[in-house]
Design a protein around this motif. Structure first.
Motif, PDB file in Angstrom:
ATOM      1  N   LYS A 161      -9.267   0.325  -1.484  1.00  0.00           N
ATOM      2  CA  LYS A 161      -9.077   0.478  -0.052  1.00  0.00           C
ATOM      3  C   LYS A 161      -8.166  -0.646   0.418  1.00  0.00           C
ATOM      4  O   LYS A 161      -8.323  -1.803   0.037  1.00  0.00           O
ATOM      5  CB  LYS A 161     -10.418   0.397   0.667  1.00  0.00           C
ATOM      6  CG  LYS A 161     -10.301   0.516   2.153  1.00  0.00           C
ATOM      7  CD  LYS A 161     -11.665   0.418   2.814  1.00  0.00           C
ATOM      8  CE  LYS A 161     -11.515   0.451   4.313  1.00  0.00           C
ATOM      9  NZ  LYS A 161     -12.807   0.305   4.975  1.00  0.00           N
ATOM     10  N   TYR A 162      -7.219  -0.320   1.263  1.00  0.00           N
ATOM     11  CA  TYR A 162      -6.275  -1.320   1.754  1.00  0.00           C
ATOM     12  C   TYR A 162      -6.873  -2.060   2.942  1.00  0.00           C
ATOM     13  O   TYR A 162      -7.215  -1.469   3.952  1.00  0.00           O
ATOM     14  CB  TYR A 162      -4.961  -0.653   2.157  1.00  0.00           C
ATOM     15  CG  TYR A 162      -3.988  -1.622   2.763  1.00  0.00           C
ATOM     16  CD1 TYR A 162      -3.438  -2.638   1.998  1.00  0.00           C
ATOM     17  CD2 TYR A 162      -3.645  -1.554   4.101  1.00  0.00           C
ATOM     18  CE1 TYR A 162      -2.555  -3.545   2.542  1.00  0.00           C
ATOM     19  CE2 TYR A 162      -2.766  -2.454   4.660  1.00  0.00           C
ATOM     20  CZ  TYR A 162      -2.227  -3.443   3.880  1.00  0.00           C
ATOM     21  OH  TYR A 162      -1.361  -4.351   4.418  1.00  0.00           O
ATOM     22  N   VAL A 163      -7.022  -3.360   2.779  1.00  0.00           N
ATOM     23  CA  VAL A 163      -7.440  -4.255   3.852  1.00  0.00           C
ATOM     24  C   VAL A 163      -6.299  -5.248   4.016  1.00  0.00           C
ATOM     25  O   VAL A 163      -5.943  -5.946   3.078  1.00  0.00           O
ATOM     26  CB  VAL A 163      -8.753  -4.994   3.498  1.00  0.00           C
ATOM     27  CG1 VAL A 163      -9.133  -5.958   4.602  1.00  0.00           C
ATOM     28  CG2 VAL A 163      -9.856  -3.994   3.231  1.00  0.00           C
ATOM     29  N   PRO A 215       0.810  -1.213   0.000  1.00  0.00           N
ATOM     30  CA  PRO A 215       0.000   0.000   0.000  1.00  0.00           C
ATOM     31  C   PRO A 215       0.850   1.273   0.000  1.00  0.00           C
ATOM     32  O   PRO A 215       2.004   1.253   0.423  1.00  0.00           O
ATOM     33  CB  PRO A 215      -0.784  -0.115   1.298  1.00  0.00           C
ATOM     34  CG  PRO A 215       0.118  -0.866   2.203  1.00  0.00           C
ATOM     35  CD  PRO A 215       0.861  -1.831   1.320  1.00  0.00           C
ATOM     36  N   TYR A 216       0.236   2.353  -0.453  1.00  0.00           N
ATOM     37  CA  TYR A 216       0.882   3.654  -0.445  1.00  0.00           C
ATOM     38  C   TYR A 216      -0.041   4.674   0.206  1.00  0.00           C
ATOM     39  O   TYR A 216      -1.266   4.567   0.131  1.00  0.00           O
ATOM     40  CB  TYR A 216       1.234   4.108  -1.872  1.00  0.00           C
ATOM     41  CG  TYR A 216       2.206   3.164  -2.532  1.00  0.00           C
ATOM     42  CD1 TYR A 216       3.500   3.032  -2.058  1.00  0.00           C
ATOM     43  CD2 TYR A 216       1.821   2.382  -3.607  1.00  0.00           C
ATOM     44  CE1 TYR A 216       4.391   2.157  -2.644  1.00  0.00           C
ATOM     45  CE2 TYR A 216       2.707   1.513  -4.204  1.00  0.00           C
ATOM     46  CZ  TYR A 216       3.991   1.399  -3.712  1.00  0.00           C
ATOM     47  OH  TYR A 216       4.867   0.530  -4.292  1.00  0.00           O
ATOM     48  N   ASP A 226      -4.030  -8.120   4.147  1.00  0.00           N
ATOM     49  CA  ASP A 226      -3.983  -9.532   3.816  1.00  0.00           C
ATOM     50  C   ASP A 226      -2.681  -9.746   3.063  1.00  0.00           C
ATOM     51  O   ASP A 226      -2.560  -9.348   1.904  1.00  0.00           O
ATOM     52  CB  ASP A 226      -5.173  -9.953   2.956  1.00  0.00           C
ATOM     53  CG  ASP A 226      -5.186 -11.451   2.700  1.00  0.00           C
ATOM     54  OD1 ASP A 226      -4.169 -12.126   2.978  1.00  0.00           O
ATOM     55  OD2 ASP A 226      -6.213 -11.953   2.226  1.00  0.00           O
ATOM     56  N   PRO A 227      -1.668 -10.350   3.706  1.00  0.00           N
ATOM     57  CA  PRO A 227      -0.350 -10.474   3.084  1.00  0.00           C
ATOM     58  C   PRO A 227      -0.350 -11.235   1.764  1.00  0.00           C
ATOM     59  O   PRO A 227       0.524 -11.041   0.933  1.00  0.00           O
ATOM     60  CB  PRO A 227       0.489 -11.207   4.122  1.00  0.00           C
ATOM     61  CG  PRO A 227      -0.383 -11.484   5.269  1.00  0.00           C
ATOM     62  CD  PRO A 227      -1.732 -10.912   5.029  1.00  0.00           C
ATOM     63  N   SER A 228      -1.335 -12.079   1.524  1.00  0.00           N
ATOM     64  CA  SER A 228      -1.339 -12.829   0.271  1.00  0.00           C
ATOM     65  C   SER A 228      -1.736 -11.963  -0.925  1.00  0.00           C
ATOM     66  O   SER A 228      -1.484 -12.323  -2.065  1.00  0.00           O
ATOM     67  CB  SER A 228      -2.291 -14.028   0.375  1.00  0.00           C
ATOM     68  OG  SER A 228      -3.624 -13.589   0.481  1.00  0.00           O
ATOM     69  N   TYR A 229      -2.349 -10.809  -0.693  1.00  0.00           N
ATOM     70  CA  TYR A 229      -2.762  -9.950  -1.789  1.00  0.00           C
ATOM     71  C   TYR A 229      -1.768  -8.843  -2.105  1.00  0.00           C
ATOM     72  O   TYR A 229      -1.856  -8.221  -3.142  1.00  0.00           O
ATOM     73  CB  TYR A 229      -4.118  -9.306  -1.488  1.00  0.00           C
ATOM     74  CG  TYR A 229      -5.255 -10.280  -1.510  1.00  0.00           C
ATOM     75  CD1 TYR A 229      -5.467 -11.102  -2.597  1.00  0.00           C
ATOM     76  CD2 TYR A 229      -6.106 -10.386  -0.435  1.00  0.00           C
ATOM     77  CE1 TYR A 229      -6.508 -12.004  -2.616  1.00  0.00           C
ATOM     78  CE2 TYR A 229      -7.158 -11.281  -0.440  1.00  0.00           C
ATOM     79  CZ  TYR A 229      -7.348 -12.088  -1.539  1.00  0.00           C
ATOM     80  OH  TYR A 229      -8.379 -12.973  -1.548  1.00  0.00           O
ATOM     81  N   VAL A 230      -0.854  -8.571  -1.222  1.00  0.00           N
ATOM     82  CA  VAL A 230       0.074  -7.468  -1.416  1.00  0.00           C
ATOM     83  C   VAL A 230       1.345  -7.979  -2.077  1.00  0.00           C
ATOM     84  O   VAL A 230       1.948  -8.946  -1.637  1.00  0.00           O
ATOM     85  CB  VAL A 230       0.427  -6.791  -0.074  1.00  0.00           C
ATOM     86  CG1 VAL A 230       1.437  -5.677  -0.285  1.00  0.00           C
ATOM     87  CG2 VAL A 230      -0.828  -6.247   0.572  1.00  0.00           C
ATOM     88  N   ILE A 231       1.734  -7.318  -3.154  1.00  0.00           N
ATOM     89  CA  ILE A 231       2.986  -7.619  -3.828  1.00  0.00           C
ATOM     90  C   ILE A 231       3.931  -6.476  -3.511  1.00  0.00           C
ATOM     91  O   ILE A 231       3.662  -5.323  -3.856  1.00  0.00           O
ATOM     92  CB  ILE A 231       2.784  -7.747  -5.347  1.00  0.00           C
ATOM     93  CG1 ILE A 231       1.815  -8.886  -5.635  1.00  0.00           C
ATOM     94  CG2 ILE A 231       4.110  -7.952  -6.056  1.00  0.00           C
ATOM     95  CD1 ILE A 231       1.373  -8.962  -7.068  1.00  0.00           C
ATOM     96  N   GLU A 232       5.003  -6.792  -2.835  1.00  0.00           N
ATOM     97  CA  GLU A 232       5.961  -5.757  -2.475  1.00  0.00           C
ATOM     98  C   GLU A 232       6.634  -5.233  -3.739  1.00  0.00           C
ATOM     99  O   GLU A 232       7.111  -6.000  -4.566  1.00  0.00           O
ATOM    100  CB  GLU A 232       7.016  -6.311  -1.514  1.00  0.00           C
ATOM    101  CG  GLU A 232       6.444  -6.774  -0.189  1.00  0.00           C
ATOM    102  CD  GLU A 232       5.850  -5.651   0.625  1.00  0.00           C
ATOM    103  OE1 GLU A 232       6.325  -4.507   0.529  1.00  0.00           O
ATOM    104  OE2 GLU A 232       4.877  -5.906   1.346  1.00  0.00           O
ATOM    105  N   SER A 233       6.659  -3.919  -3.904  1.00  0.00           N
ATOM    106  CA  SER A 233       7.220  -3.331  -5.115  1.00  0.00           C
ATOM    107  C   SER A 233       8.719  -3.557  -5.225  1.00  0.00           C
ATOM    108  O   SER A 233       9.261  -3.519  -6.319  1.00  0.00           O
ATOM    109  CB  SER A 233       6.902  -1.839  -5.176  1.00  0.00           C
ATOM    110  OG  SER A 233       7.459  -1.181  -4.063  1.00  0.00           O
ATOM    111  N   ASN A 234       9.422  -3.810  -4.114  1.00  0.00           N
ATOM    112  CA  ASN A 234      10.859  -4.044  -4.216  1.00  0.00           C
ATOM    113  C   ASN A 234      11.168  -5.432  -4.761  1.00  0.00           C
ATOM    114  O   ASN A 234      12.276  -5.699  -5.183  1.00  0.00           O
ATOM    115  CB  ASN A 234      11.551  -3.816  -2.870  1.00  0.00           C
ATOM    116  CG  ASN A 234      11.002  -4.713  -1.781  1.00  0.00           C
ATOM    117  OD1 ASN A 234      10.029  -5.443  -1.981  1.00  0.00           O
ATOM    118  ND2 ASN A 234      11.614  -4.656  -0.613  1.00  0.00           N
TER     119      ASN A 234
END
Length: 127
Positions: free
Chosen positions: A45-47, A11-12, A49-57
């Motif tokens: 909206k950010y909820v 998220p940002y 859930d680590p499985s949905y977030v892709i780290e940009s790095n």
């Protein structure tokens, strides 16, 4: 070639609202080239859930906001009729920093670009 791109990275933090339907986002330095204002249809909206977030790095994003994926294997084949022509399609499994996904591609284009994905037995078809 990537059709099934990751839906969201982040998220940002939202810095400010710009007009009725856009927001300015605080982007990291690695994404500083694109414009930082986004239409509301591109935001969610950010909820947590680590499985949905892709780290940009983990994803090497290019200046034009694309990233590279490589075809891993051919999973299926089908023929499609379009305007009286038969087009052979293959289901290609793609891999990269975002995991695996699959997409249908034109077989002749895939054979030209990635011949190593196709069996090389002469006179015999696996499809």
């Amino acid at each position: 070639m990537r059709k099934l791109t990751p839906r969201f990275i982040g998220p940002y933090q939202i810095l400010k609202r710009v007009g009725n339907i856009a927001y300015q986002i605080a982007l990291p330095p690695s994404l500083s080239n694109p414009h930082s204002v986004f239409h509301v249809s591109q935001l969610r909206k950010y909820v947590f859930d680590p499985s949905y977030v892709i780290e940009s790095n983990k994803v090497q994003i290019k200046e034009n906001l694309t990233f590279e994926t490589l075809p891993l294997r051919i999973e299926d084949q089908m023929n499609k009729e379009l305007r009286g022509k038969t087009i052979s399609l293959v289901k290609v499994v793609l891999g990269g920093a975002t995991g695996e996904s699959a997409t249908w591609e034109v077989e002749s284009q895939m054979r030209d670009s990635y011949p190593e994905l196709f069996p090389s037995v002469i006179g015999r078809s696996y499809w």
